[in-house]
Design an enzyme around this catalytic site. Structure first.
Site, PDB file in Angstrom:
ATOM      1  N   TRP A 158     -16.147 -12.083  21.004  1.00  0.00           N
ATOM      2  CA  TRP A 158     -17.216 -11.617  20.122  1.00  0.00           C
ATOM      3  C   TRP A 158     -17.316 -10.095  20.125  1.00  0.00           C
ATOM      4  O   TRP A 158     -18.187  -9.525  19.454  1.00  0.00           O
ATOM      5  CB  TRP A 158     -18.557 -12.230  20.534  1.00  0.00           C
ATOM      6  N   ASP A 159     -16.423  -9.408  20.870  1.00  0.00           N
ATOM      7  CA  ASP A 159     -16.499  -7.955  20.990  1.00  0.00           C
ATOM      8  C   ASP A 159     -16.408  -7.256  19.640  1.00  0.00           C
ATOM      9  O   ASP A 159     -16.850  -6.105  19.504  1.00  0.00           O
ATOM     10  CB  ASP A 159     -15.382  -7.446  21.909  1.00  0.00           C
TER      11      ASP A 159
ATOM     12  N   LYS B 191     -24.853 -11.046  34.455  1.00  0.00           N
ATOM     13  CA  LYS B 191     -23.678 -10.183  34.371  1.00  0.00           C
ATOM     14  C   LYS B 191     -23.929  -9.029  33.403  1.00  0.00           C
ATOM     15  O   LYS B 191     -23.515  -7.895  33.621  1.00  0.00           O
ATOM     16  CB  LYS B 191     -22.462 -10.989  33.903  1.00  0.00           C
ATOM     17  N   GLN B 192     -24.608  -9.338  32.306  1.00  0.00           N
ATOM     18  CA  GLN B 192     -24.777  -8.357  31.236  1.00  0.00           C
ATOM     19  C   GLN B 192     -26.011  -8.716  30.428  1.00  0.00           C
ATOM     20  O   GLN B 192     -26.658  -9.733  30.657  1.00  0.00           O
ATOM     21  CB  GLN B 192     -23.556  -8.366  30.323  1.00  0.00           C
TER      22      GLN B 192
ATOM     23  N   GLU C 205     -22.587 -14.536  31.485  1.00  0.00           N
ATOM     24  CA  GLU C 205     -21.610 -15.526  31.936  1.00  0.00           C
ATOM     25  C   GLU C 205     -21.812 -15.973  33.380  1.00  0.00           C
ATOM     26  O   GLU C 205     -21.060 -16.818  33.868  1.00  0.00           O
ATOM     27  CB  GLU C 205     -20.203 -14.958  31.759  1.00  0.00           C
TER      28      GLU C 205
END
Length: 828
Positions: A381-382, A640-641, A520
């Site tokens: 999805w970047d 994670k993010q 994730e």
């Protein structure tokens, strides 16, 4: 290291014993490494890759072989291969972006000795320069061999932005205290494999089968190989010539040929005199069997390389193509020289992976570019972080990349059907044909164990694709693309979400279970055998927005197209009512005055962050650390993010307020601040995308912290902040994301219907910022000076008048017209 911006000595190198030659590089467009560092070389090779959107080669010294220090990798869009590895008695299938034959090989032998390598000589001077403006890698070195001979060598290399199939390499070679006979080995090497990523090395890595070497006249060698499973043919042809200093014509040299099935080389032998300079140039053509307008790739490579001009003329064409791109894509940030340098590095790398050449291919955005083998070259999805920059400058590239998704719509529909859903369920990792490429197991390098990988449940990739199509349309007003391609994808994605959601009568809300959000670290509930989570807030809010926009799509289409599309997709009135209800009735979990990342998040354990920072230092991958300790990351409030925070990044305050109010949930600035602060304390930022997201969100209410995150994001790859990942491939998301931060979050340019609105933030850092944009096809020039923002509609290329607004002041600009807005006081 990188030369300090503004350093008066930056960009100067003195070669040869006379010390008369001085080469000056523009410090605003230069990565500059003085001295050879074996430990740092893999990172430098990734950062100094040269590419043109068709193929890309790592910045490896052409005289070095693959080993622990050097990794000569060449990669091209669409060149994937599937292989099976038996692990623990079970077959593990992976698809990889293939490391293609090494066309770089150029080696020096003196008086019949061994080929020169850096490890075998005394390095007297060494400089590795990357010209960001032209994506050219240069090495300038002087060395003394074991016989006391001192030699200077300057190497230049580029992959042509003008001609997609062309690469070129040039040496300038000077014997400083000796004369003798030299041999130049020029080769095409198909004996390569995929070995760049240590944690993949237990997997099958050989992807090429030999087909044939051949020659095209005395100066040209060629090689053809076949990618094993995908049956793609790759052909390269190389023409190598030698020129004496001051001479126009090529020298007559002795040539010896050696070839194997998967390797071919020529050895060019000639005499050289002390103090004289010879120039060796190697022009290369590369084609694949997937290219258009060819009969077969070997003949095309041979024919084209014979037509190529010499290095200087080819380089001039390459530079001219880059000049055009920089005129459109440059971002000038004069008060922040380090930030400007790294923004330009990111522009260069984004365009080397996604250029106009790419737009003509069936190619997506590999998350790690074409610079290495991490993530196996897959498309995630970047792209969501890359498209905003391209949309406003070269939208034809975005259009081509979105078509990669459209061509795989059938696979997405099949995946949804096989899972029991309707519509289109796009894969978390996509490669050649759009099937799910995500591994089912993942190696934890800290524990050495293969753990289950459930990340394919990140269904939000479909939401990202919907978002990308809609915002491409907003930026371009490309109704034809929406009608012909975009609307079909968007409606099928909306249909998927309607089928995966279910109505809960007790809550009078729609819910989504069994998915993962962007974080994730959380794949399931602790102790559960069932994959996925309930009601990830990011996913549910995105689905509410998608459901509303799907209805808007019909309003954009012509009546005839709307009727035809509804008939072909069999979109019923009941479906439209469901989408309307979902836009108003999706469930969003809350706890303790903040939006919950997912339902039940409040029941997880808190983590002793200080303990882990002290013990491990780098805690970006807390999931691996916890698993190596025998703990389950699913059990902790650790991300994670950015996950929930992504909502505040993708939508501005007014847009998100509208979504929440339509859902019947409270929404105010304090909720945003509380939620962002809450997750900032519980996020390890193990993804480079996380710094981008938090920087964008914090720009509104914590500018100082935002700017610090922005600088971290800028340094992610060039300083390898993750500690060893960039050598495996650059991060396209963070590179595109930093460009988007300047455009959409700091200068604040966003498209709202027919109006381009600017809401600048961090103006003290932006004084003097300027860049070009294209909105609805009309080129604009944007600049901030002090408390003034000016916008000019360029005459050349003008398409339609555009409406521009700042702080409620709305103007319409025609061809050649400009307007200067006075900015209200904003936080520094």
């Amino acid at each position: 290291m990188t030369a300090p911006p503004g350093d008066s000595t930056a960009g100067q190198f003195v070669s040869s014993t006379t010390r008369q030659e001085v080469r000056v590089y523009d410090p605003e467009f230069t990565l500059d490494y003085d001295g050879f560092d074996p430990d740092d070389e893999p990172l430098r090779e990734a950062l100094t890759s040269t590419g043109n959107g068709y193929f890309c080669s790592r910045g490896t010294a052409e005289w070095e072989d693959m080993g622990e220090v050097h990794y000569p990798g060449t990669y091209a869009h669409r060149c994937y291969n599937r292989e099976t590895t038996i692990m623990g008695g079970s077959p593990v299938l992976n698809e990889d972006l293939v490391n293609l034959p090494n066309w770089l090989v150029l080696k020096l032998r003196i008086d019949g000795g061994e080929a020169i390598r850096l490890a075998q000589v005394e390095i007297l001077d060494y400089r590795h320069v990357y010209d960001i403006r032209t994506a050219t890698v240069v090495r300038e070195l002087r060395f003394r061999d074991r016989h006391g001979r001192e030699t200077s060598l300057r190497s230049r290399r580029f992959v042509s932005m003008e001609h997609p199939n062309q690469g070129a390499l040039e040496w300038s070679l000077t014997p400083e205290n000796w004369s003798g006979r030299v041999e130049i080995v020029t080769a095409l090497d198909g004996r390569v494999s995929n070995r760049a990523v240590a944690r993949y090395r237990d997997l099958e890595a050989r992807h090429l089968d030999p087909v044939s070497p051949r020659t095209y006249g005395p100066e040209t060698i060629a090689l053809k190989v076949q990618i094993r499973q995908s049956d793609t043919y790759i052909a390269q042809a190389a023409r190598t010539r030698v020129f004496r200093e001051g001479s126009c014509g090529a020298m007559l040299v002795d040539r010896d040929l050696y070839q194997m099935e998967d390797y071919i080389q020529q050895v060019l032998s000639f005499d050289i005199a002390e103090g004289s300079t010879v120039r060796i140039e190697k022009m290369v053509a590369m084609f694949t069997s997937r290219d258009d307008a060819i009969t077969e790739p070997l003949a095309s490579a041979g024919r084209h390389v014979l037509r190529y001009p010499d290095f200087a003329e080819a380089y001039d064409e390459h530079v001219a193509a880059w000049d055009e791109l920089w005129d459109i894509c440059d971002i000038r940030l004069p008060r922040e020289p380090r930030a400007q340098l790294l923004l330009r590095l990111h522009v260069s790398h984004v365009l080397q992976v996604c250029s106009r050449h790419t737009a003509r291919l069936d190619a997506g955005v590999p998350a790690r570019g074409l610079n290495g083998e991490a993530y196996r070259g897959h498309v995630f999805w970047d792209e969501m972080f890359v498209y905003p920059f391209l949309n406003m400058r070269v939208p034809e590239i975005t259009k081509g990349l979105i078509l990669y998704r459209y061509r795989r719509l059938g696979e997405a529909q099949a995946a949804a059907s096989e899972a029991g859903y309707r519509g289109a369920m796009f894969p978390w990792q996509s490669g050649s044909d759009g099937t799910e490429e995500t591994q089912t197991v993942h190696l934890n390098p800290m524990s050495g164990q293969w753990d289950p990988d459930l990340s394919r449940n990140q269904r939000h990739v479909s939401a990202a694709i919907f978002y990308n199509v809609w915002h491409y349309y907003q930026a371009t007003d490309d109704v034809d693309f929406l009608a012909d391609y975009g609307a079909e994808m968007m409606l099928e994605i909306a249909r998927f979400w309607a089928s995966i959601a279910h109505y809960n009568p007790e809550r009078d809300r729609y819910e989504i279970h069994g998915v993962m959000g962007p974080d994730e670290f959380h794949e399931r509930y602790p102790g559960s055998t069932e994959a996925g989570l309930r009601n990830n807030a990011y996913t549910n809010v995105m689905v509410a927005w998608i459901s509303a926009r799907a209805l808007d799509v019909f309003e954009v289409l012509s009546k005839s197209r709307r009727t035809a599309l509804r008939a072909r997709l069999r979109v019923t009135d009941e479906e439209l009512r469901t989408w309307s209800e979902m836009s108003r009735r999706m469930f969003v979990p809350y706890h303790d005055g903040v939006i919950s990342q997912f339902e039940g998040y409040e029941d997880l354990e808190e983590l002793d962050w200080e303990h882990y920072r002290t013990k491990y230092g780098n805690i970006g991958r807390m999931d691996r650390i916890l698993r190596a300790e025998g703990r389950d990351p699913d059990a902790y409030k650790v991300a994670k993010q950015a996950d929930t925070v992504m909502l505040f990044f993708l939508f501005d305050d007014a847009e998100l307020r509208q979504v929440f109010e339509q859902l019947g949930y409270p929404y105010d600035r304090d909720l945003v601040r509380r939620t962002v602060d809450y997750y900032d304390q519980r996020t390890s930022h193990g993804s480079t995308l996380s710094h981008v997201t938090f920087a964008g969100v914090l720009a509104t209410f914590d500018p100082q912290s935002s700017w610090l995150r922005f600088k971290l994001a800028l340094e992610s790859d060039v300083s390898d902040l993750q500690g060893g990942t960039t050598k495996e491939g650059i991060h396209m998301g963070v590179m595109g994301g930093t460009l988007d931060l300047v455009q959409r979050y700091y200068v604040g340019a966003r498209a709202y219907g027919d109006v381009l609105v600017f809401r600048p933030k961090l103006v003290s850092h932006l004084d003097g910022v300027s860049f070009s944009m294209r909105y609805r096809g009309t080129p604009l020039r944007v600049r901030i000076d002090g408390d003034k923002l000016s916008v000019r509609a360029e005459t050349e290329g003008f398409r339609v008048p555009v409406q521009v607004a700042v702080d409620g002041e709305l103007v319409e600009l025609g061809a050649g017209e400009s307007h200067e807005f006075r900015l209200a006081a904003v936080p520094a």
